[in-house]
Design a protein around this motif. Structure first.
Motif, PDB file in Angstrom:
ATOM      1  N   THR A   1       5.799  16.849   4.489  1.00 39.51           N
ATOM      2  CA  THR A   1       6.799  15.781   4.544  1.00 39.51           C
ATOM      3  C   THR A   1       6.154  14.432   4.848  1.00 39.51           C
ATOM      4  OG1 THR A   1       8.515  17.332   5.279  1.00 39.51           O
ATOM      5  CG2 THR A   1       8.885  14.995   5.744  1.00 39.51           C
ATOM      6  N   VAL A   2       6.618  13.417   4.148  1.00 43.98           N
ATOM      7  CA  VAL A   2       6.222  12.030   4.420  1.00 43.98           C
ATOM      8  C   VAL A   2       7.477  11.246   4.772  1.00 43.98           C
ATOM      9  CG1 VAL A   2       5.212   9.915   3.490  1.00 43.98           C
ATOM     10  CG2 VAL A   2       4.221  12.140   2.896  1.00 43.98           C
ATOM     11  N   LEU A   3       7.439  10.529   5.895  1.00 46.36           N
ATOM     12  CA  LEU A   3       8.547   9.697   6.344  1.00 46.36           C
ATOM     13  C   LEU A   3       8.190   8.223   6.181  1.00 46.36           C
ATOM     14  CD1 LEU A   3       9.432  11.495   9.718  1.00 46.36           C
ATOM     15  CD2 LEU A   3      10.500  11.865   7.476  1.00 46.36           C
ATOM     16  N   VAL A   4       9.122   7.436   5.646  1.00 42.79           N
ATOM     17  CA  VAL A   4       8.925   5.988   5.536  1.00 42.79           C
ATOM     18  C   VAL A   4      10.014   5.278   6.347  1.00 42.79           C
ATOM     19  CG1 VAL A   4       7.812   6.144   3.290  1.00 42.79           C
ATOM     20  CG2 VAL A   4      10.298   5.878   3.412  1.00 42.79           C
TER      21      VAL A   4
ATOM     22  N   VAL B   1       0.840  -1.200   0.000  1.00 38.31           N
ATOM     23  CA  VAL B   1       0.000   0.000   0.000  1.00 38.31           C
ATOM     24  C   VAL B   1       0.877   1.252   0.000  1.00 38.31           C
ATOM     25  CG1 VAL B   1      -1.608   1.358   1.396  1.00 38.31           C
ATOM     26  CG2 VAL B   1      -2.005  -1.094   1.062  1.00 38.31           C
ATOM     27  N   GLN B   2       1.938   1.232   0.771  1.00 30.09           N
ATOM     28  CA  GLN B   2       2.848   2.388   0.838  1.00 30.09           C
ATOM     29  C   GLN B   2       3.433   2.713  -0.540  1.00 30.09           C
ATOM     30  OE1 GLN B   2       6.026   2.506   3.951  1.00 30.09           O
ATOM     31  NE2 GLN B   2       7.409   2.722   2.206  1.00 30.09           N
ATOM     32  N   GLU B   3       3.811   1.685  -1.298  1.00 30.09           N
ATOM     33  CA  GLU B   3       4.409   1.901  -2.620  1.00 30.09           C
ATOM     34  C   GLU B   3       3.443   2.578  -3.581  1.00 30.09           C
ATOM     35  OE1 GLU B   3       5.787  -1.933  -3.790  1.00 30.09           O
ATOM     36  OE2 GLU B   3       7.498  -1.914  -2.403  1.00 30.09           O
ATOM     37  N   GLN B   4       2.150   2.355  -3.393  1.00 25.16           N
ATOM     38  CA  GLN B   4       1.150   3.048  -4.222  1.00 25.16           C
ATOM     39  C   GLN B   4       0.831   4.430  -3.662  1.00 25.16           C
ATOM     40  OE1 GLN B   4      -2.359   0.496  -5.320  1.00 25.16           O
ATOM     41  NE2 GLN B   4      -1.352  -0.974  -3.950  1.00 25.16           N
ATOM     42  N   LEU B   5       0.805   4.521  -2.331  1.00 28.80           N
ATOM     43  CA  LEU B   5       0.333   5.729  -1.667  1.00 28.80           C
ATOM     44  C   LEU B   5       1.306   6.895  -1.781  1.00 28.80           C
ATOM     45  CD1 LEU B   5      -1.953   6.889   0.137  1.00 28.80           C
ATOM     46  CD2 LEU B   5      -0.619   6.130   2.116  1.00 28.80           C
ATOM     47  N   VAL B   6       2.591   6.654  -1.592  1.00 29.72           N
ATOM     48  CA  VAL B   6       3.564   7.752  -1.572  1.00 29.72           C
ATOM     49  C   VAL B   6       3.582   8.536  -2.886  1.00 29.72           C
ATOM     50  CG1 VAL B   6       6.024   8.319  -1.389  1.00 29.72           C
ATOM     51  CG2 VAL B   6       4.986   6.744   0.259  1.00 29.72           C
ATOM     52  N   PRO B   7       3.658   7.891  -4.046  1.00 30.70           N
ATOM     53  CA  PRO B   7       3.594   8.672  -5.292  1.00 30.70           C
ATOM     54  C   PRO B   7       2.277   9.444  -5.457  1.00 30.70           C
ATOM     55  CG  PRO B   7       4.392   6.448  -5.724  1.00 30.70           C
ATOM     56  CD  PRO B   7       3.885   6.457  -4.320  1.00 30.70           C
ATOM     57  N   ALA B   8       1.181   8.841  -5.002  1.00 28.26           N
ATOM     58  CA  ALA B   8      -0.124   9.512  -5.096  1.00 28.26           C
ATOM     59  C   ALA B   8      -0.168  10.750  -4.202  1.00 28.26           C
ATOM     60  CB  ALA B   8      -1.241   8.543  -4.718  1.00 28.26           C
ATOM     61  N   ILE B   9       0.416  10.657  -3.005  1.00 23.45           N
ATOM     62  CA  ILE B   9       0.488  11.824  -2.112  1.00 23.45           C
ATOM     63  C   ILE B   9       1.334  12.917  -2.747  1.00 23.45           C
ATOM     64  CG2 ILE B   9       1.452  12.636   0.082  1.00 23.45           C
ATOM     65  CD1 ILE B   9       0.561  10.022   1.351  1.00 23.45           C
ATOM     66  N   LYS B  10       2.462  12.526  -3.337  1.00 21.04           N
ATOM     67  CA  LYS B  10       3.353  13.496  -3.980  1.00 21.04           C
ATOM     68  C   LYS B  10       2.636  14.243  -5.100  1.00 21.04           C
ATOM     69  CE  LYS B  10       8.099  13.866  -5.657  1.00 21.04           C
ATOM     70  NZ  LYS B  10       9.357  13.106  -5.934  1.00 21.04           N
ATOM     71  N   GLN B  11       1.884  13.520  -5.899  1.00 19.00           N
ATOM     72  CA  GLN B  11       1.127  14.140  -6.981  1.00 19.00           C
ATOM     73  C   GLN B  11       0.038  15.056  -6.440  1.00 19.00           C
ATOM     74  OE1 GLN B  11       1.963  13.870 -10.181  1.00 19.00           O
ATOM     75  NE2 GLN B  11       0.335  15.310 -10.724  1.00 19.00           N
ATOM     76  N   CYS B  12      -0.607  14.624  -5.371  1.00 20.83           N
ATOM     77  CA  CYS B  12      -1.684  15.417  -4.771  1.00 20.83           C
ATOM     78  C   CYS B  12      -1.135  16.703  -4.159  1.00 20.83           C
ATOM     79  CB  CYS B  12      -2.392  14.575  -3.721  1.00 20.83           C
ATOM     80  SG  CYS B  12      -3.936  15.283  -3.153  1.00 20.83           S
TER      81      CYS B  12
END
Length: 442
Positions: A319-322, A256-267
């Motif tokens: 900022t998003v931290l992984v 889920v993280q691999e899909q979510l992070v790019p989507a957050i960046k675009q948003c």
């Protein structure tokens, strides 16, 4: 403090004489509060911009408009709230009149937080006025410009015999708490909450402590990518993350993280453009102390999005931290800023276990199209508020009670209230009506 003692005596005399009790007086003061907001809208927007770089849109919906809606709702409902409630009788009391009558506490103290300096001072005031109380207001000294303006405006619009504003910092607040009040309503952090509760105990004063905590957001495999990313970005970075009900961290699988992070960046680009620092819709950290605190939290995990800072401007990028660990600094305190940590879990059961071994949160959010997942998390966790496929909107509905559990929000009031549940809209956001049960024999 001599002048304050005189002001407090004036408020006590006004309450004892019943000046604040009539429905007509309550409505007139709420109308005056609305006039304060409408006639000084531009100035209020200006000071909110100075303190938090808050955009006009955000300030209107979360500060000025929010309070106005609460005041209008209160005016529309006061008459029904004060109506005597007759109760079911037994054989022994068949010939008696048995009823519940709602009465105000007396002189209440409202201590507000800086994150929403208009809303968090004036929304509790709406409920206190609606319930017939006299009130001492203590705006947060951290949002210095908003505090100064409200301290000036409130005496110009509200009855000086029933309402007073007291300014100052922690030292002055401690002195203020030495006086006896009939109710104390505080919004802020748990450290100050302990000080207030200890002071209130000296006088056995009922208290509402509206605190905060770490609000989990579980994202299930069945989530809708686009809507989840948009709503998560809105909730996490609204008011630059300086909101007690913002999602504090995400629990999800690696997939889920691999899909979510790019989507957050675009948003984020859609919301704030290529450079959020240049966006009129993106705010700033309230002061240097909180900037320094948040900057240290950036050392947790790995920065996947953002991470840029400018101390002079008190700017921290969204900022998003992984790769965040449960033991990292960012997980040891409420973030209260534009930093979203993601912790990986392998299943819903693991997420539930993670949530339950921490303090009960003020709010809990779940994103899943599978209703069984939503219902199971709702049943197996405990939180002050709960939303599925959404966040923060629970605050906008004044027919819902607002509050937390334990450290996220401590309620001490009359025995008819249950941890912030089953209260009237006025009580849900303010010093509320004390309930007396009276029985009259024929």
């Amino acid at each position: 403090m001599t002048s304050f003692a005189e002001s407090l005596l004036r408020l006590r005399n006004a309450f004892a004489c019943g000046k604040s009790h009539s429905v007509e007086f309550r409505i007139s003061q709420l109308q005056s509060l609305i006039r304060l907001l409408e006639e000084n809208e531009a100035t209020l927007l200006n000071v909110l911009d100075q303190d938090l770089h808050k955009s006009k849109f955000e300030a209107m919906i979360a500060e000025i408009g929010f309070v106005k809606n609460e005041a209008i709702s209160a005016m529309n409902n006061i008459k029904s709230w004060v109506t005597v409630e007759f109760v079911e009788k037994t054989f022994v009391t068949k010939l008696d009149q048995c009823f519940i009558r709602k009465e105000p506490f007396g002189v209440a103290l409202i201590i507000a937080a800086w994150s929403h300096p208009v809303q968090l001072l004036l929304t509790p005031l709406v409920g206190a006025i609606a319930a017939g109380n006299c009130v001492v207001l203590k705006p947060s000294e951290v949002s210095v410009n908003t505090a100064a303006l409200l301290s000036k405006l409130i005496p110009q619009y509200l009855d000086k015999d029933c309402f007073a504003v007291y300014s100052g910092g922690p030292v002055e607040t401690r002195k203020l708490l030495q006086y006896k009040f009939d109710y104390i309503f505080y919004t802020g952090n748990s450290a100050v909450g302990k000080v207030i509760m200890k002071a209130a105990a000296e006088h056995l004063t009922p208290v509402t402590l509206e605190l905060g905590g770490k609000n989990p957001c579980y994202i299930d495999q069945s989530f809708n990518l686009e809507s989840t990313a948009q709503r998560l970005v809105w909730g996490c970075f609204f008011n630059t993350g300086q909101c007690c009900i913002s999602p504090d961290y995400v629990l999800c699988s690696k997939e889920v993280q691999e899909q979510l992070v790019p989507a957050i960046k675009q948003c984020l680009k859609k919301f704030y453009g290529e450079e959020p620092k240049e966006s009129a819709d993106y705010g700033r950290i309230i002061n240097d102390h909180h900037f320094n605190r948040l900057q240290k939290l950036l050392n947790s995990g790995q920065v996947a999005i953002g991470g840029e800072t400018d101390k002079q401007d008190r700017y921290i990028a969204p900022t998003v931290l992984v790769d965040v660990m449960e033991s990292d600094a960012v997980m040891q305190q409420e973030v209260f800023g534009p930093i979203l940590p993601i912790i990986n879990v392998n299943s819903m059961e693991e997420a539930i276990a993670f949530i339950n071994r921490h303090q009960k949160p003020l709010a809990l959010y779940v994103y899943a199209t599978n209703t069984k997942v939503v219902n199971e998390i709702l049943e197996k966790t405990s939180s002050g508020g709960f939303c599925s496929n959404e966040n923060m909107v629970q605050l906008t509905l004044n027919t819902l009670p607002f509050g937390g559990i334990g450290k996220s929000s401590t309620w001490c009031s009359d025995p008819y209230n249950r941890v912030g549940k089953a209260q009237t809209p006025a009580a849900a956001c303010a010093p509320h009506s004390l309930i007396h049960t009276l029985s009259q024999i024929h």
